[in-house]
Enzyme design. Structure first.
Site, PDB file in Angstrom:
ATOM      1  N   ASP A 200     -34.363 -35.973   5.706  1.00 44.55           N
ATOM      2  CA  ASP A 200     -32.911 -35.992   5.540  1.00 44.55           C
ATOM      3  C   ASP A 200     -32.473 -37.427   5.260  1.00 44.55           C
ATOM      4  O   ASP A 200     -32.819 -38.335   6.027  1.00 44.55           O
ATOM      5  CB  ASP A 200     -32.255 -35.471   6.833  1.00 44.55           C
ATOM      6  CG  ASP A 200     -30.756 -35.290   6.671  1.00 44.55           C
ATOM      7  OD1 ASP A 200     -30.227 -34.288   7.162  1.00 44.55           O
ATOM      8  OD2 ASP A 200     -30.127 -36.148   6.032  1.00 44.55           O
TER       9      ASP A 200
ATOM     10  N   GLY B  13     -23.925 -30.647  -0.002  1.00 44.79           N
ATOM     11  CA  GLY B  13     -25.224 -31.314  -0.123  1.00 44.79           C
ATOM     12  C   GLY B  13     -25.300 -32.680   0.533  1.00 44.79           C
ATOM     13  O   GLY B  13     -24.851 -32.875   1.670  1.00 44.79           O
TER      14      GLY B  13
ATOM     15  N   ASP C 109     -23.683 -35.352  -0.229  1.00 43.37           N
ATOM     16  CA  ASP C 109     -22.317 -35.891  -0.066  1.00 43.37           C
ATOM     17  C   ASP C 109     -21.730 -35.403   1.253  1.00 43.37           C
ATOM     18  O   ASP C 109     -21.208 -36.179   2.062  1.00 43.37           O
ATOM     19  CB  ASP C 109     -21.476 -35.389  -1.250  1.00 43.37           C
ATOM     20  CG  ASP C 109     -20.270 -36.259  -1.557  1.00 43.37           C
ATOM     21  OD1 ASP C 109     -19.533 -35.911  -2.486  1.00 43.37           O
ATOM     22  OD2 ASP C 109     -20.088 -37.278  -0.870  1.00 43.37           O
TER      23      ASP C 109
ATOM     24  N   TYR D 101     -25.761 -29.964  -9.191  1.00 38.92           N
ATOM     25  CA  TYR D 101     -25.622 -30.342 -10.617  1.00 38.92           C
ATOM     26  C   TYR D 101     -26.737 -29.781 -11.493  1.00 38.92           C
ATOM     27  O   TYR D 101     -26.784 -30.040 -12.689  1.00 38.92           O
ATOM     28  CB  TYR D 101     -25.499 -31.862 -10.746  1.00 38.92           C
ATOM     29  CG  TYR D 101     -24.100 -32.390 -10.423  1.00 38.92           C
ATOM     30  CD1 TYR D 101     -23.073 -31.535 -10.044  1.00 38.92           C
ATOM     31  CD2 TYR D 101     -23.819 -33.744 -10.487  1.00 38.92           C
ATOM     32  CE1 TYR D 101     -21.814 -32.014  -9.748  1.00 38.92           C
ATOM     33  CE2 TYR D 101     -22.554 -34.243 -10.195  1.00 38.92           C
ATOM     34  CZ  TYR D 101     -21.554 -33.359  -9.829  1.00 38.92           C
ATOM     35  OH  TYR D 101     -20.291 -33.827  -9.526  1.00 38.92           O
TER      36      TYR D 101
END
Ligand code: APR
Length: 170
Positions: free
Chosen positions: A9, A31, A33, A125
């Site tokens: 992580d 995600g 962000d 994305y």
């Protein structure tokens, strides 16, 4: 410069700068962000809003990078960058490469010596890992930078293997 691959992580990484896979609003998302803002706390978003107001009223363009404090994260800074959304009809790899070189430029301005990247653009994305990994690895390898360690933090086995292959082929 050393390039390390880590499965884990990104918000756990004890480095000078953690890279955020942001969107142009800089106002958070899911995600990486979401994890960075959740773990880092509200101070990061407050600084992002100031950056928007003072420097990027239209939003941070794809391929550019800006730095903020890291709040409660085990890092000194977060460097936010906006990856390209994958397109089957248009090659946007130069924008993905730019994310990496612009982040390293920002890291040099800060004096950051260790930088942790996620696999930018390979989640929401939609950038295929087998295309994104070589772009990321080669952009970092080609960069002129004082950064001493770049760590790619891969969230799952598939991403780890894609970056392992790209690093071996580089
Ligand atoms: N640590 C490391 N990697 C992570 C983590 C985490 N905590 N969470 C997700 N990932 C991985 C995903 O599995 C993917 O491989 O990071 C990669 C990038 O995925 P996203 O976070 O979805 O980023 P991206 O594809 O660049 O899309 C950016 O998503 O979260 C929104 O606000 C963000 O609109 C922006 C878009």
């Amino acid at each position: 410069m050393r390039i390390e691959l880590v499965k884990g992580d990104i918000t756990d990484q004890q480095v000078d700068a953690i890279v955020n896979a942001a969107n142009s609003s800089l106002l958070g998302g899911g995600g990486v962000d979401g994890a960075i803002h959740r773990r880092g706390g509200p101070g990061i978003l407050a600084e992002c809003k100031r950056i928007r107001a003072e420097r990027w009223p239209e939003g941070l363009p794809t391929g550019r990078a800006v730095a903020t404090i890291a709040g409660r994260l085990p890092a000194k800074w977060v460097i936010h960058t906006v990856g390209p959304v994958h397109s089957r009809s248009e090659d946007r790899s130069h924008l993905l490469a730019s994310c990496h070189t612009e982040v390293l430029k920002a890291a040099d301005e800060l004096g950051a010596k260790t930088v942790a990247f996620p696999a930018i653009s390979t989640g929401v994305y939609g950038y295929p890992l087998e295309l994104a990994a070589p772009v990321a690895i080669n952009a970092v390898k080609a960069a002129e930078t004082q950064v001493e360690e770049v760590r790619f933090v891969l969230f799952d086995e598939a991403a780890y293997r894609a970056f392992e292959r790209a690093l071996a082929d580089a």
